[in-house]
Enzyme design. Sequence first.
Site, PDB file in Angstrom:
ATOM      1  N   ASP A 139       4.513  -0.786  -4.617  1.00 18.85           N
ATOM      2  CA  ASP A 139       4.410  -1.169  -3.206  1.00 18.85           C
ATOM      3  C   ASP A 139       3.196  -0.515  -2.520  1.00 18.85           C
ATOM      4  OD1 ASP A 139       5.161  -2.240  -0.762  1.00 18.85           O
ATOM      5  OD2 ASP A 139       6.756  -0.803  -0.390  1.00 18.85           O
ATOM      6  N   GLU A 187       0.311  -2.651   6.176  1.00 18.13           N
ATOM      7  CA  GLU A 187       1.466  -3.543   6.025  1.00 18.13           C
ATOM      8  C   GLU A 187       2.765  -2.845   6.399  1.00 18.13           C
ATOM      9  OE1 GLU A 187       4.925  -5.289   3.736  1.00 18.13           O
ATOM     10  OE2 GLU A 187       4.001  -3.323   3.546  1.00 18.13           O
ATOM     11  N   GLU A 188       2.871  -1.587   6.012  1.00 15.27           N
ATOM     12  CA  GLU A 188       4.117  -0.849   6.189  1.00 15.27           C
ATOM     13  C   GLU A 188       4.385  -0.481   7.649  1.00 15.27           C
ATOM     14  OE1 GLU A 188       6.159  -0.604   3.904  1.00 15.27           O
ATOM     15  OE2 GLU A 188       5.201  -0.312   1.951  1.00 15.27           O
ATOM     16  N   ASP A 234       3.327  -8.513  -4.242  1.00 14.40           N
ATOM     17  CA  ASP A 234       3.966  -7.334  -3.643  1.00 14.40           C
ATOM     18  C   ASP A 234       5.181  -6.933  -4.475  1.00 14.40           C
ATOM     19  OD1 ASP A 234       4.389  -5.255  -1.894  1.00 14.40           O
ATOM     20  OD2 ASP A 234       4.800  -6.506  -0.141  1.00 14.40           O
ATOM     21  N   HIS A 337      10.920   1.557  -1.414  1.00 16.21           N
ATOM     22  CA  HIS A 337      10.914   2.493  -0.291  1.00 16.21           C
ATOM     23  C   HIS A 337      11.636   3.806  -0.608  1.00 16.21           C
ATOM     24  CE1 HIS A 337       9.779  -0.484   3.162  1.00 16.21           C
ATOM     25  NE2 HIS A 337       8.868  -0.415   2.199  1.00 16.21           N
TER      26      HIS A 337
END
Length: 391
Positions: A139, A187-188, A234, A337
């Site tokens: 990620d 992006e996060e 992704d 995550h």
Amino acid sequence: MVLFSAFLSLVSLLSLATAYGTLSDETLKNFPSPGDEFNIKTGAILAPILRTRVSGTPGSTAVLQHFLDFFKNQLPEWNVELHNSSAITPVSNGEKIPFVNLIATRDPPTSRVGDVGRLALVAHYDSKFTPEGFIGAIDSAAPCAMILHAARSIDAALTKKWKEMVADGTDELEEAKGVQILLLDGEEAFKSWTATDSLYGSRALAEDWEFSYHPAASTYRTPLDSIDLFLLLDLLGSSGPTIPSYFKTTHWAYKSMAAIEHRLRELGLFKSSPNHPTKMAKRKNKKKRAEPRFLTEADKGDKAFLGGYVEDDHVPFMARGVEILHIIPTPFPHVWHDITDDGEHLDLDTVEDWTRLVTAFAAEWMELEGFFDFRQQRRAEFTEKSEFEIP
């Protein structure tokens, strides 16, 4: 007017679906492996990305520099630009955080601005703000590495094809196709995913490109219009992924990629396959096992598309009419995550398989069959690797 626009969109999609050249088995077998360049500790492509790289931090700057060095040293024919923006985040105490997108483009040499339709290979390179020390290997360090390797693998073939077109006097505007790489920042979410706390770089780029007009007589009105397909990678690099087909209008492209996957598996080229020759050789029972699939919905019918999708960097582009092929697993990998999303938890066989698949898809999209000189390419890559080693 609406019906006419819809008709033009349909014609455009049909023309893309037909302008797609299948690769031979021999070409598929000869694509270069990433090999040591994907070593998680010393690999020249992957290892420099496997670090914390939160937007606006020194880690982010170091990874961006790694990308710039890669293009400068190994892909000098690509045009590289940086797109800058800034925004206040929920954790920045009112200060603006910088976001930097990298845009690398390879177009036919005599093409005019606005006359080239492009395959965009896209991933985000930032890592999550929390938990502290988060690496984000799936990620999306690994997808970034896949794209870099794929670009280098097709670069010489692009050059050869375009040189022959020029030498033959071919009107390349009949087939003005290029490749664009978007390595996106921000992006996060910094705190929790919302419309304003996420997709910082992609939102800024899509908004700017919407109103960046090409010359009046151009084939494509804006850089957004120039994207024929936005291929977003992704959460790739864990074993056993299953990738749905999210969008009906690009299901033909999904099916094309699924067909390549099937052929690579049949040829024994997928390292993660239980039937790969190296794994078969270690088993007492040599009987083939059931062959899994990454892309599981090639036979999906029109009525099965219910309109759902995963929010990601494609959303600001999709909202502006760009066609999307989103390659992201559902369900998400178990390390998503989590602090365990690091290099040690990558399945490197799966990473290599994705790299080969993305390379083949890009090569078929650009109709490069017959333009690969793998002996010369291997000699060139050996020289480049020796000059691009991590000390």
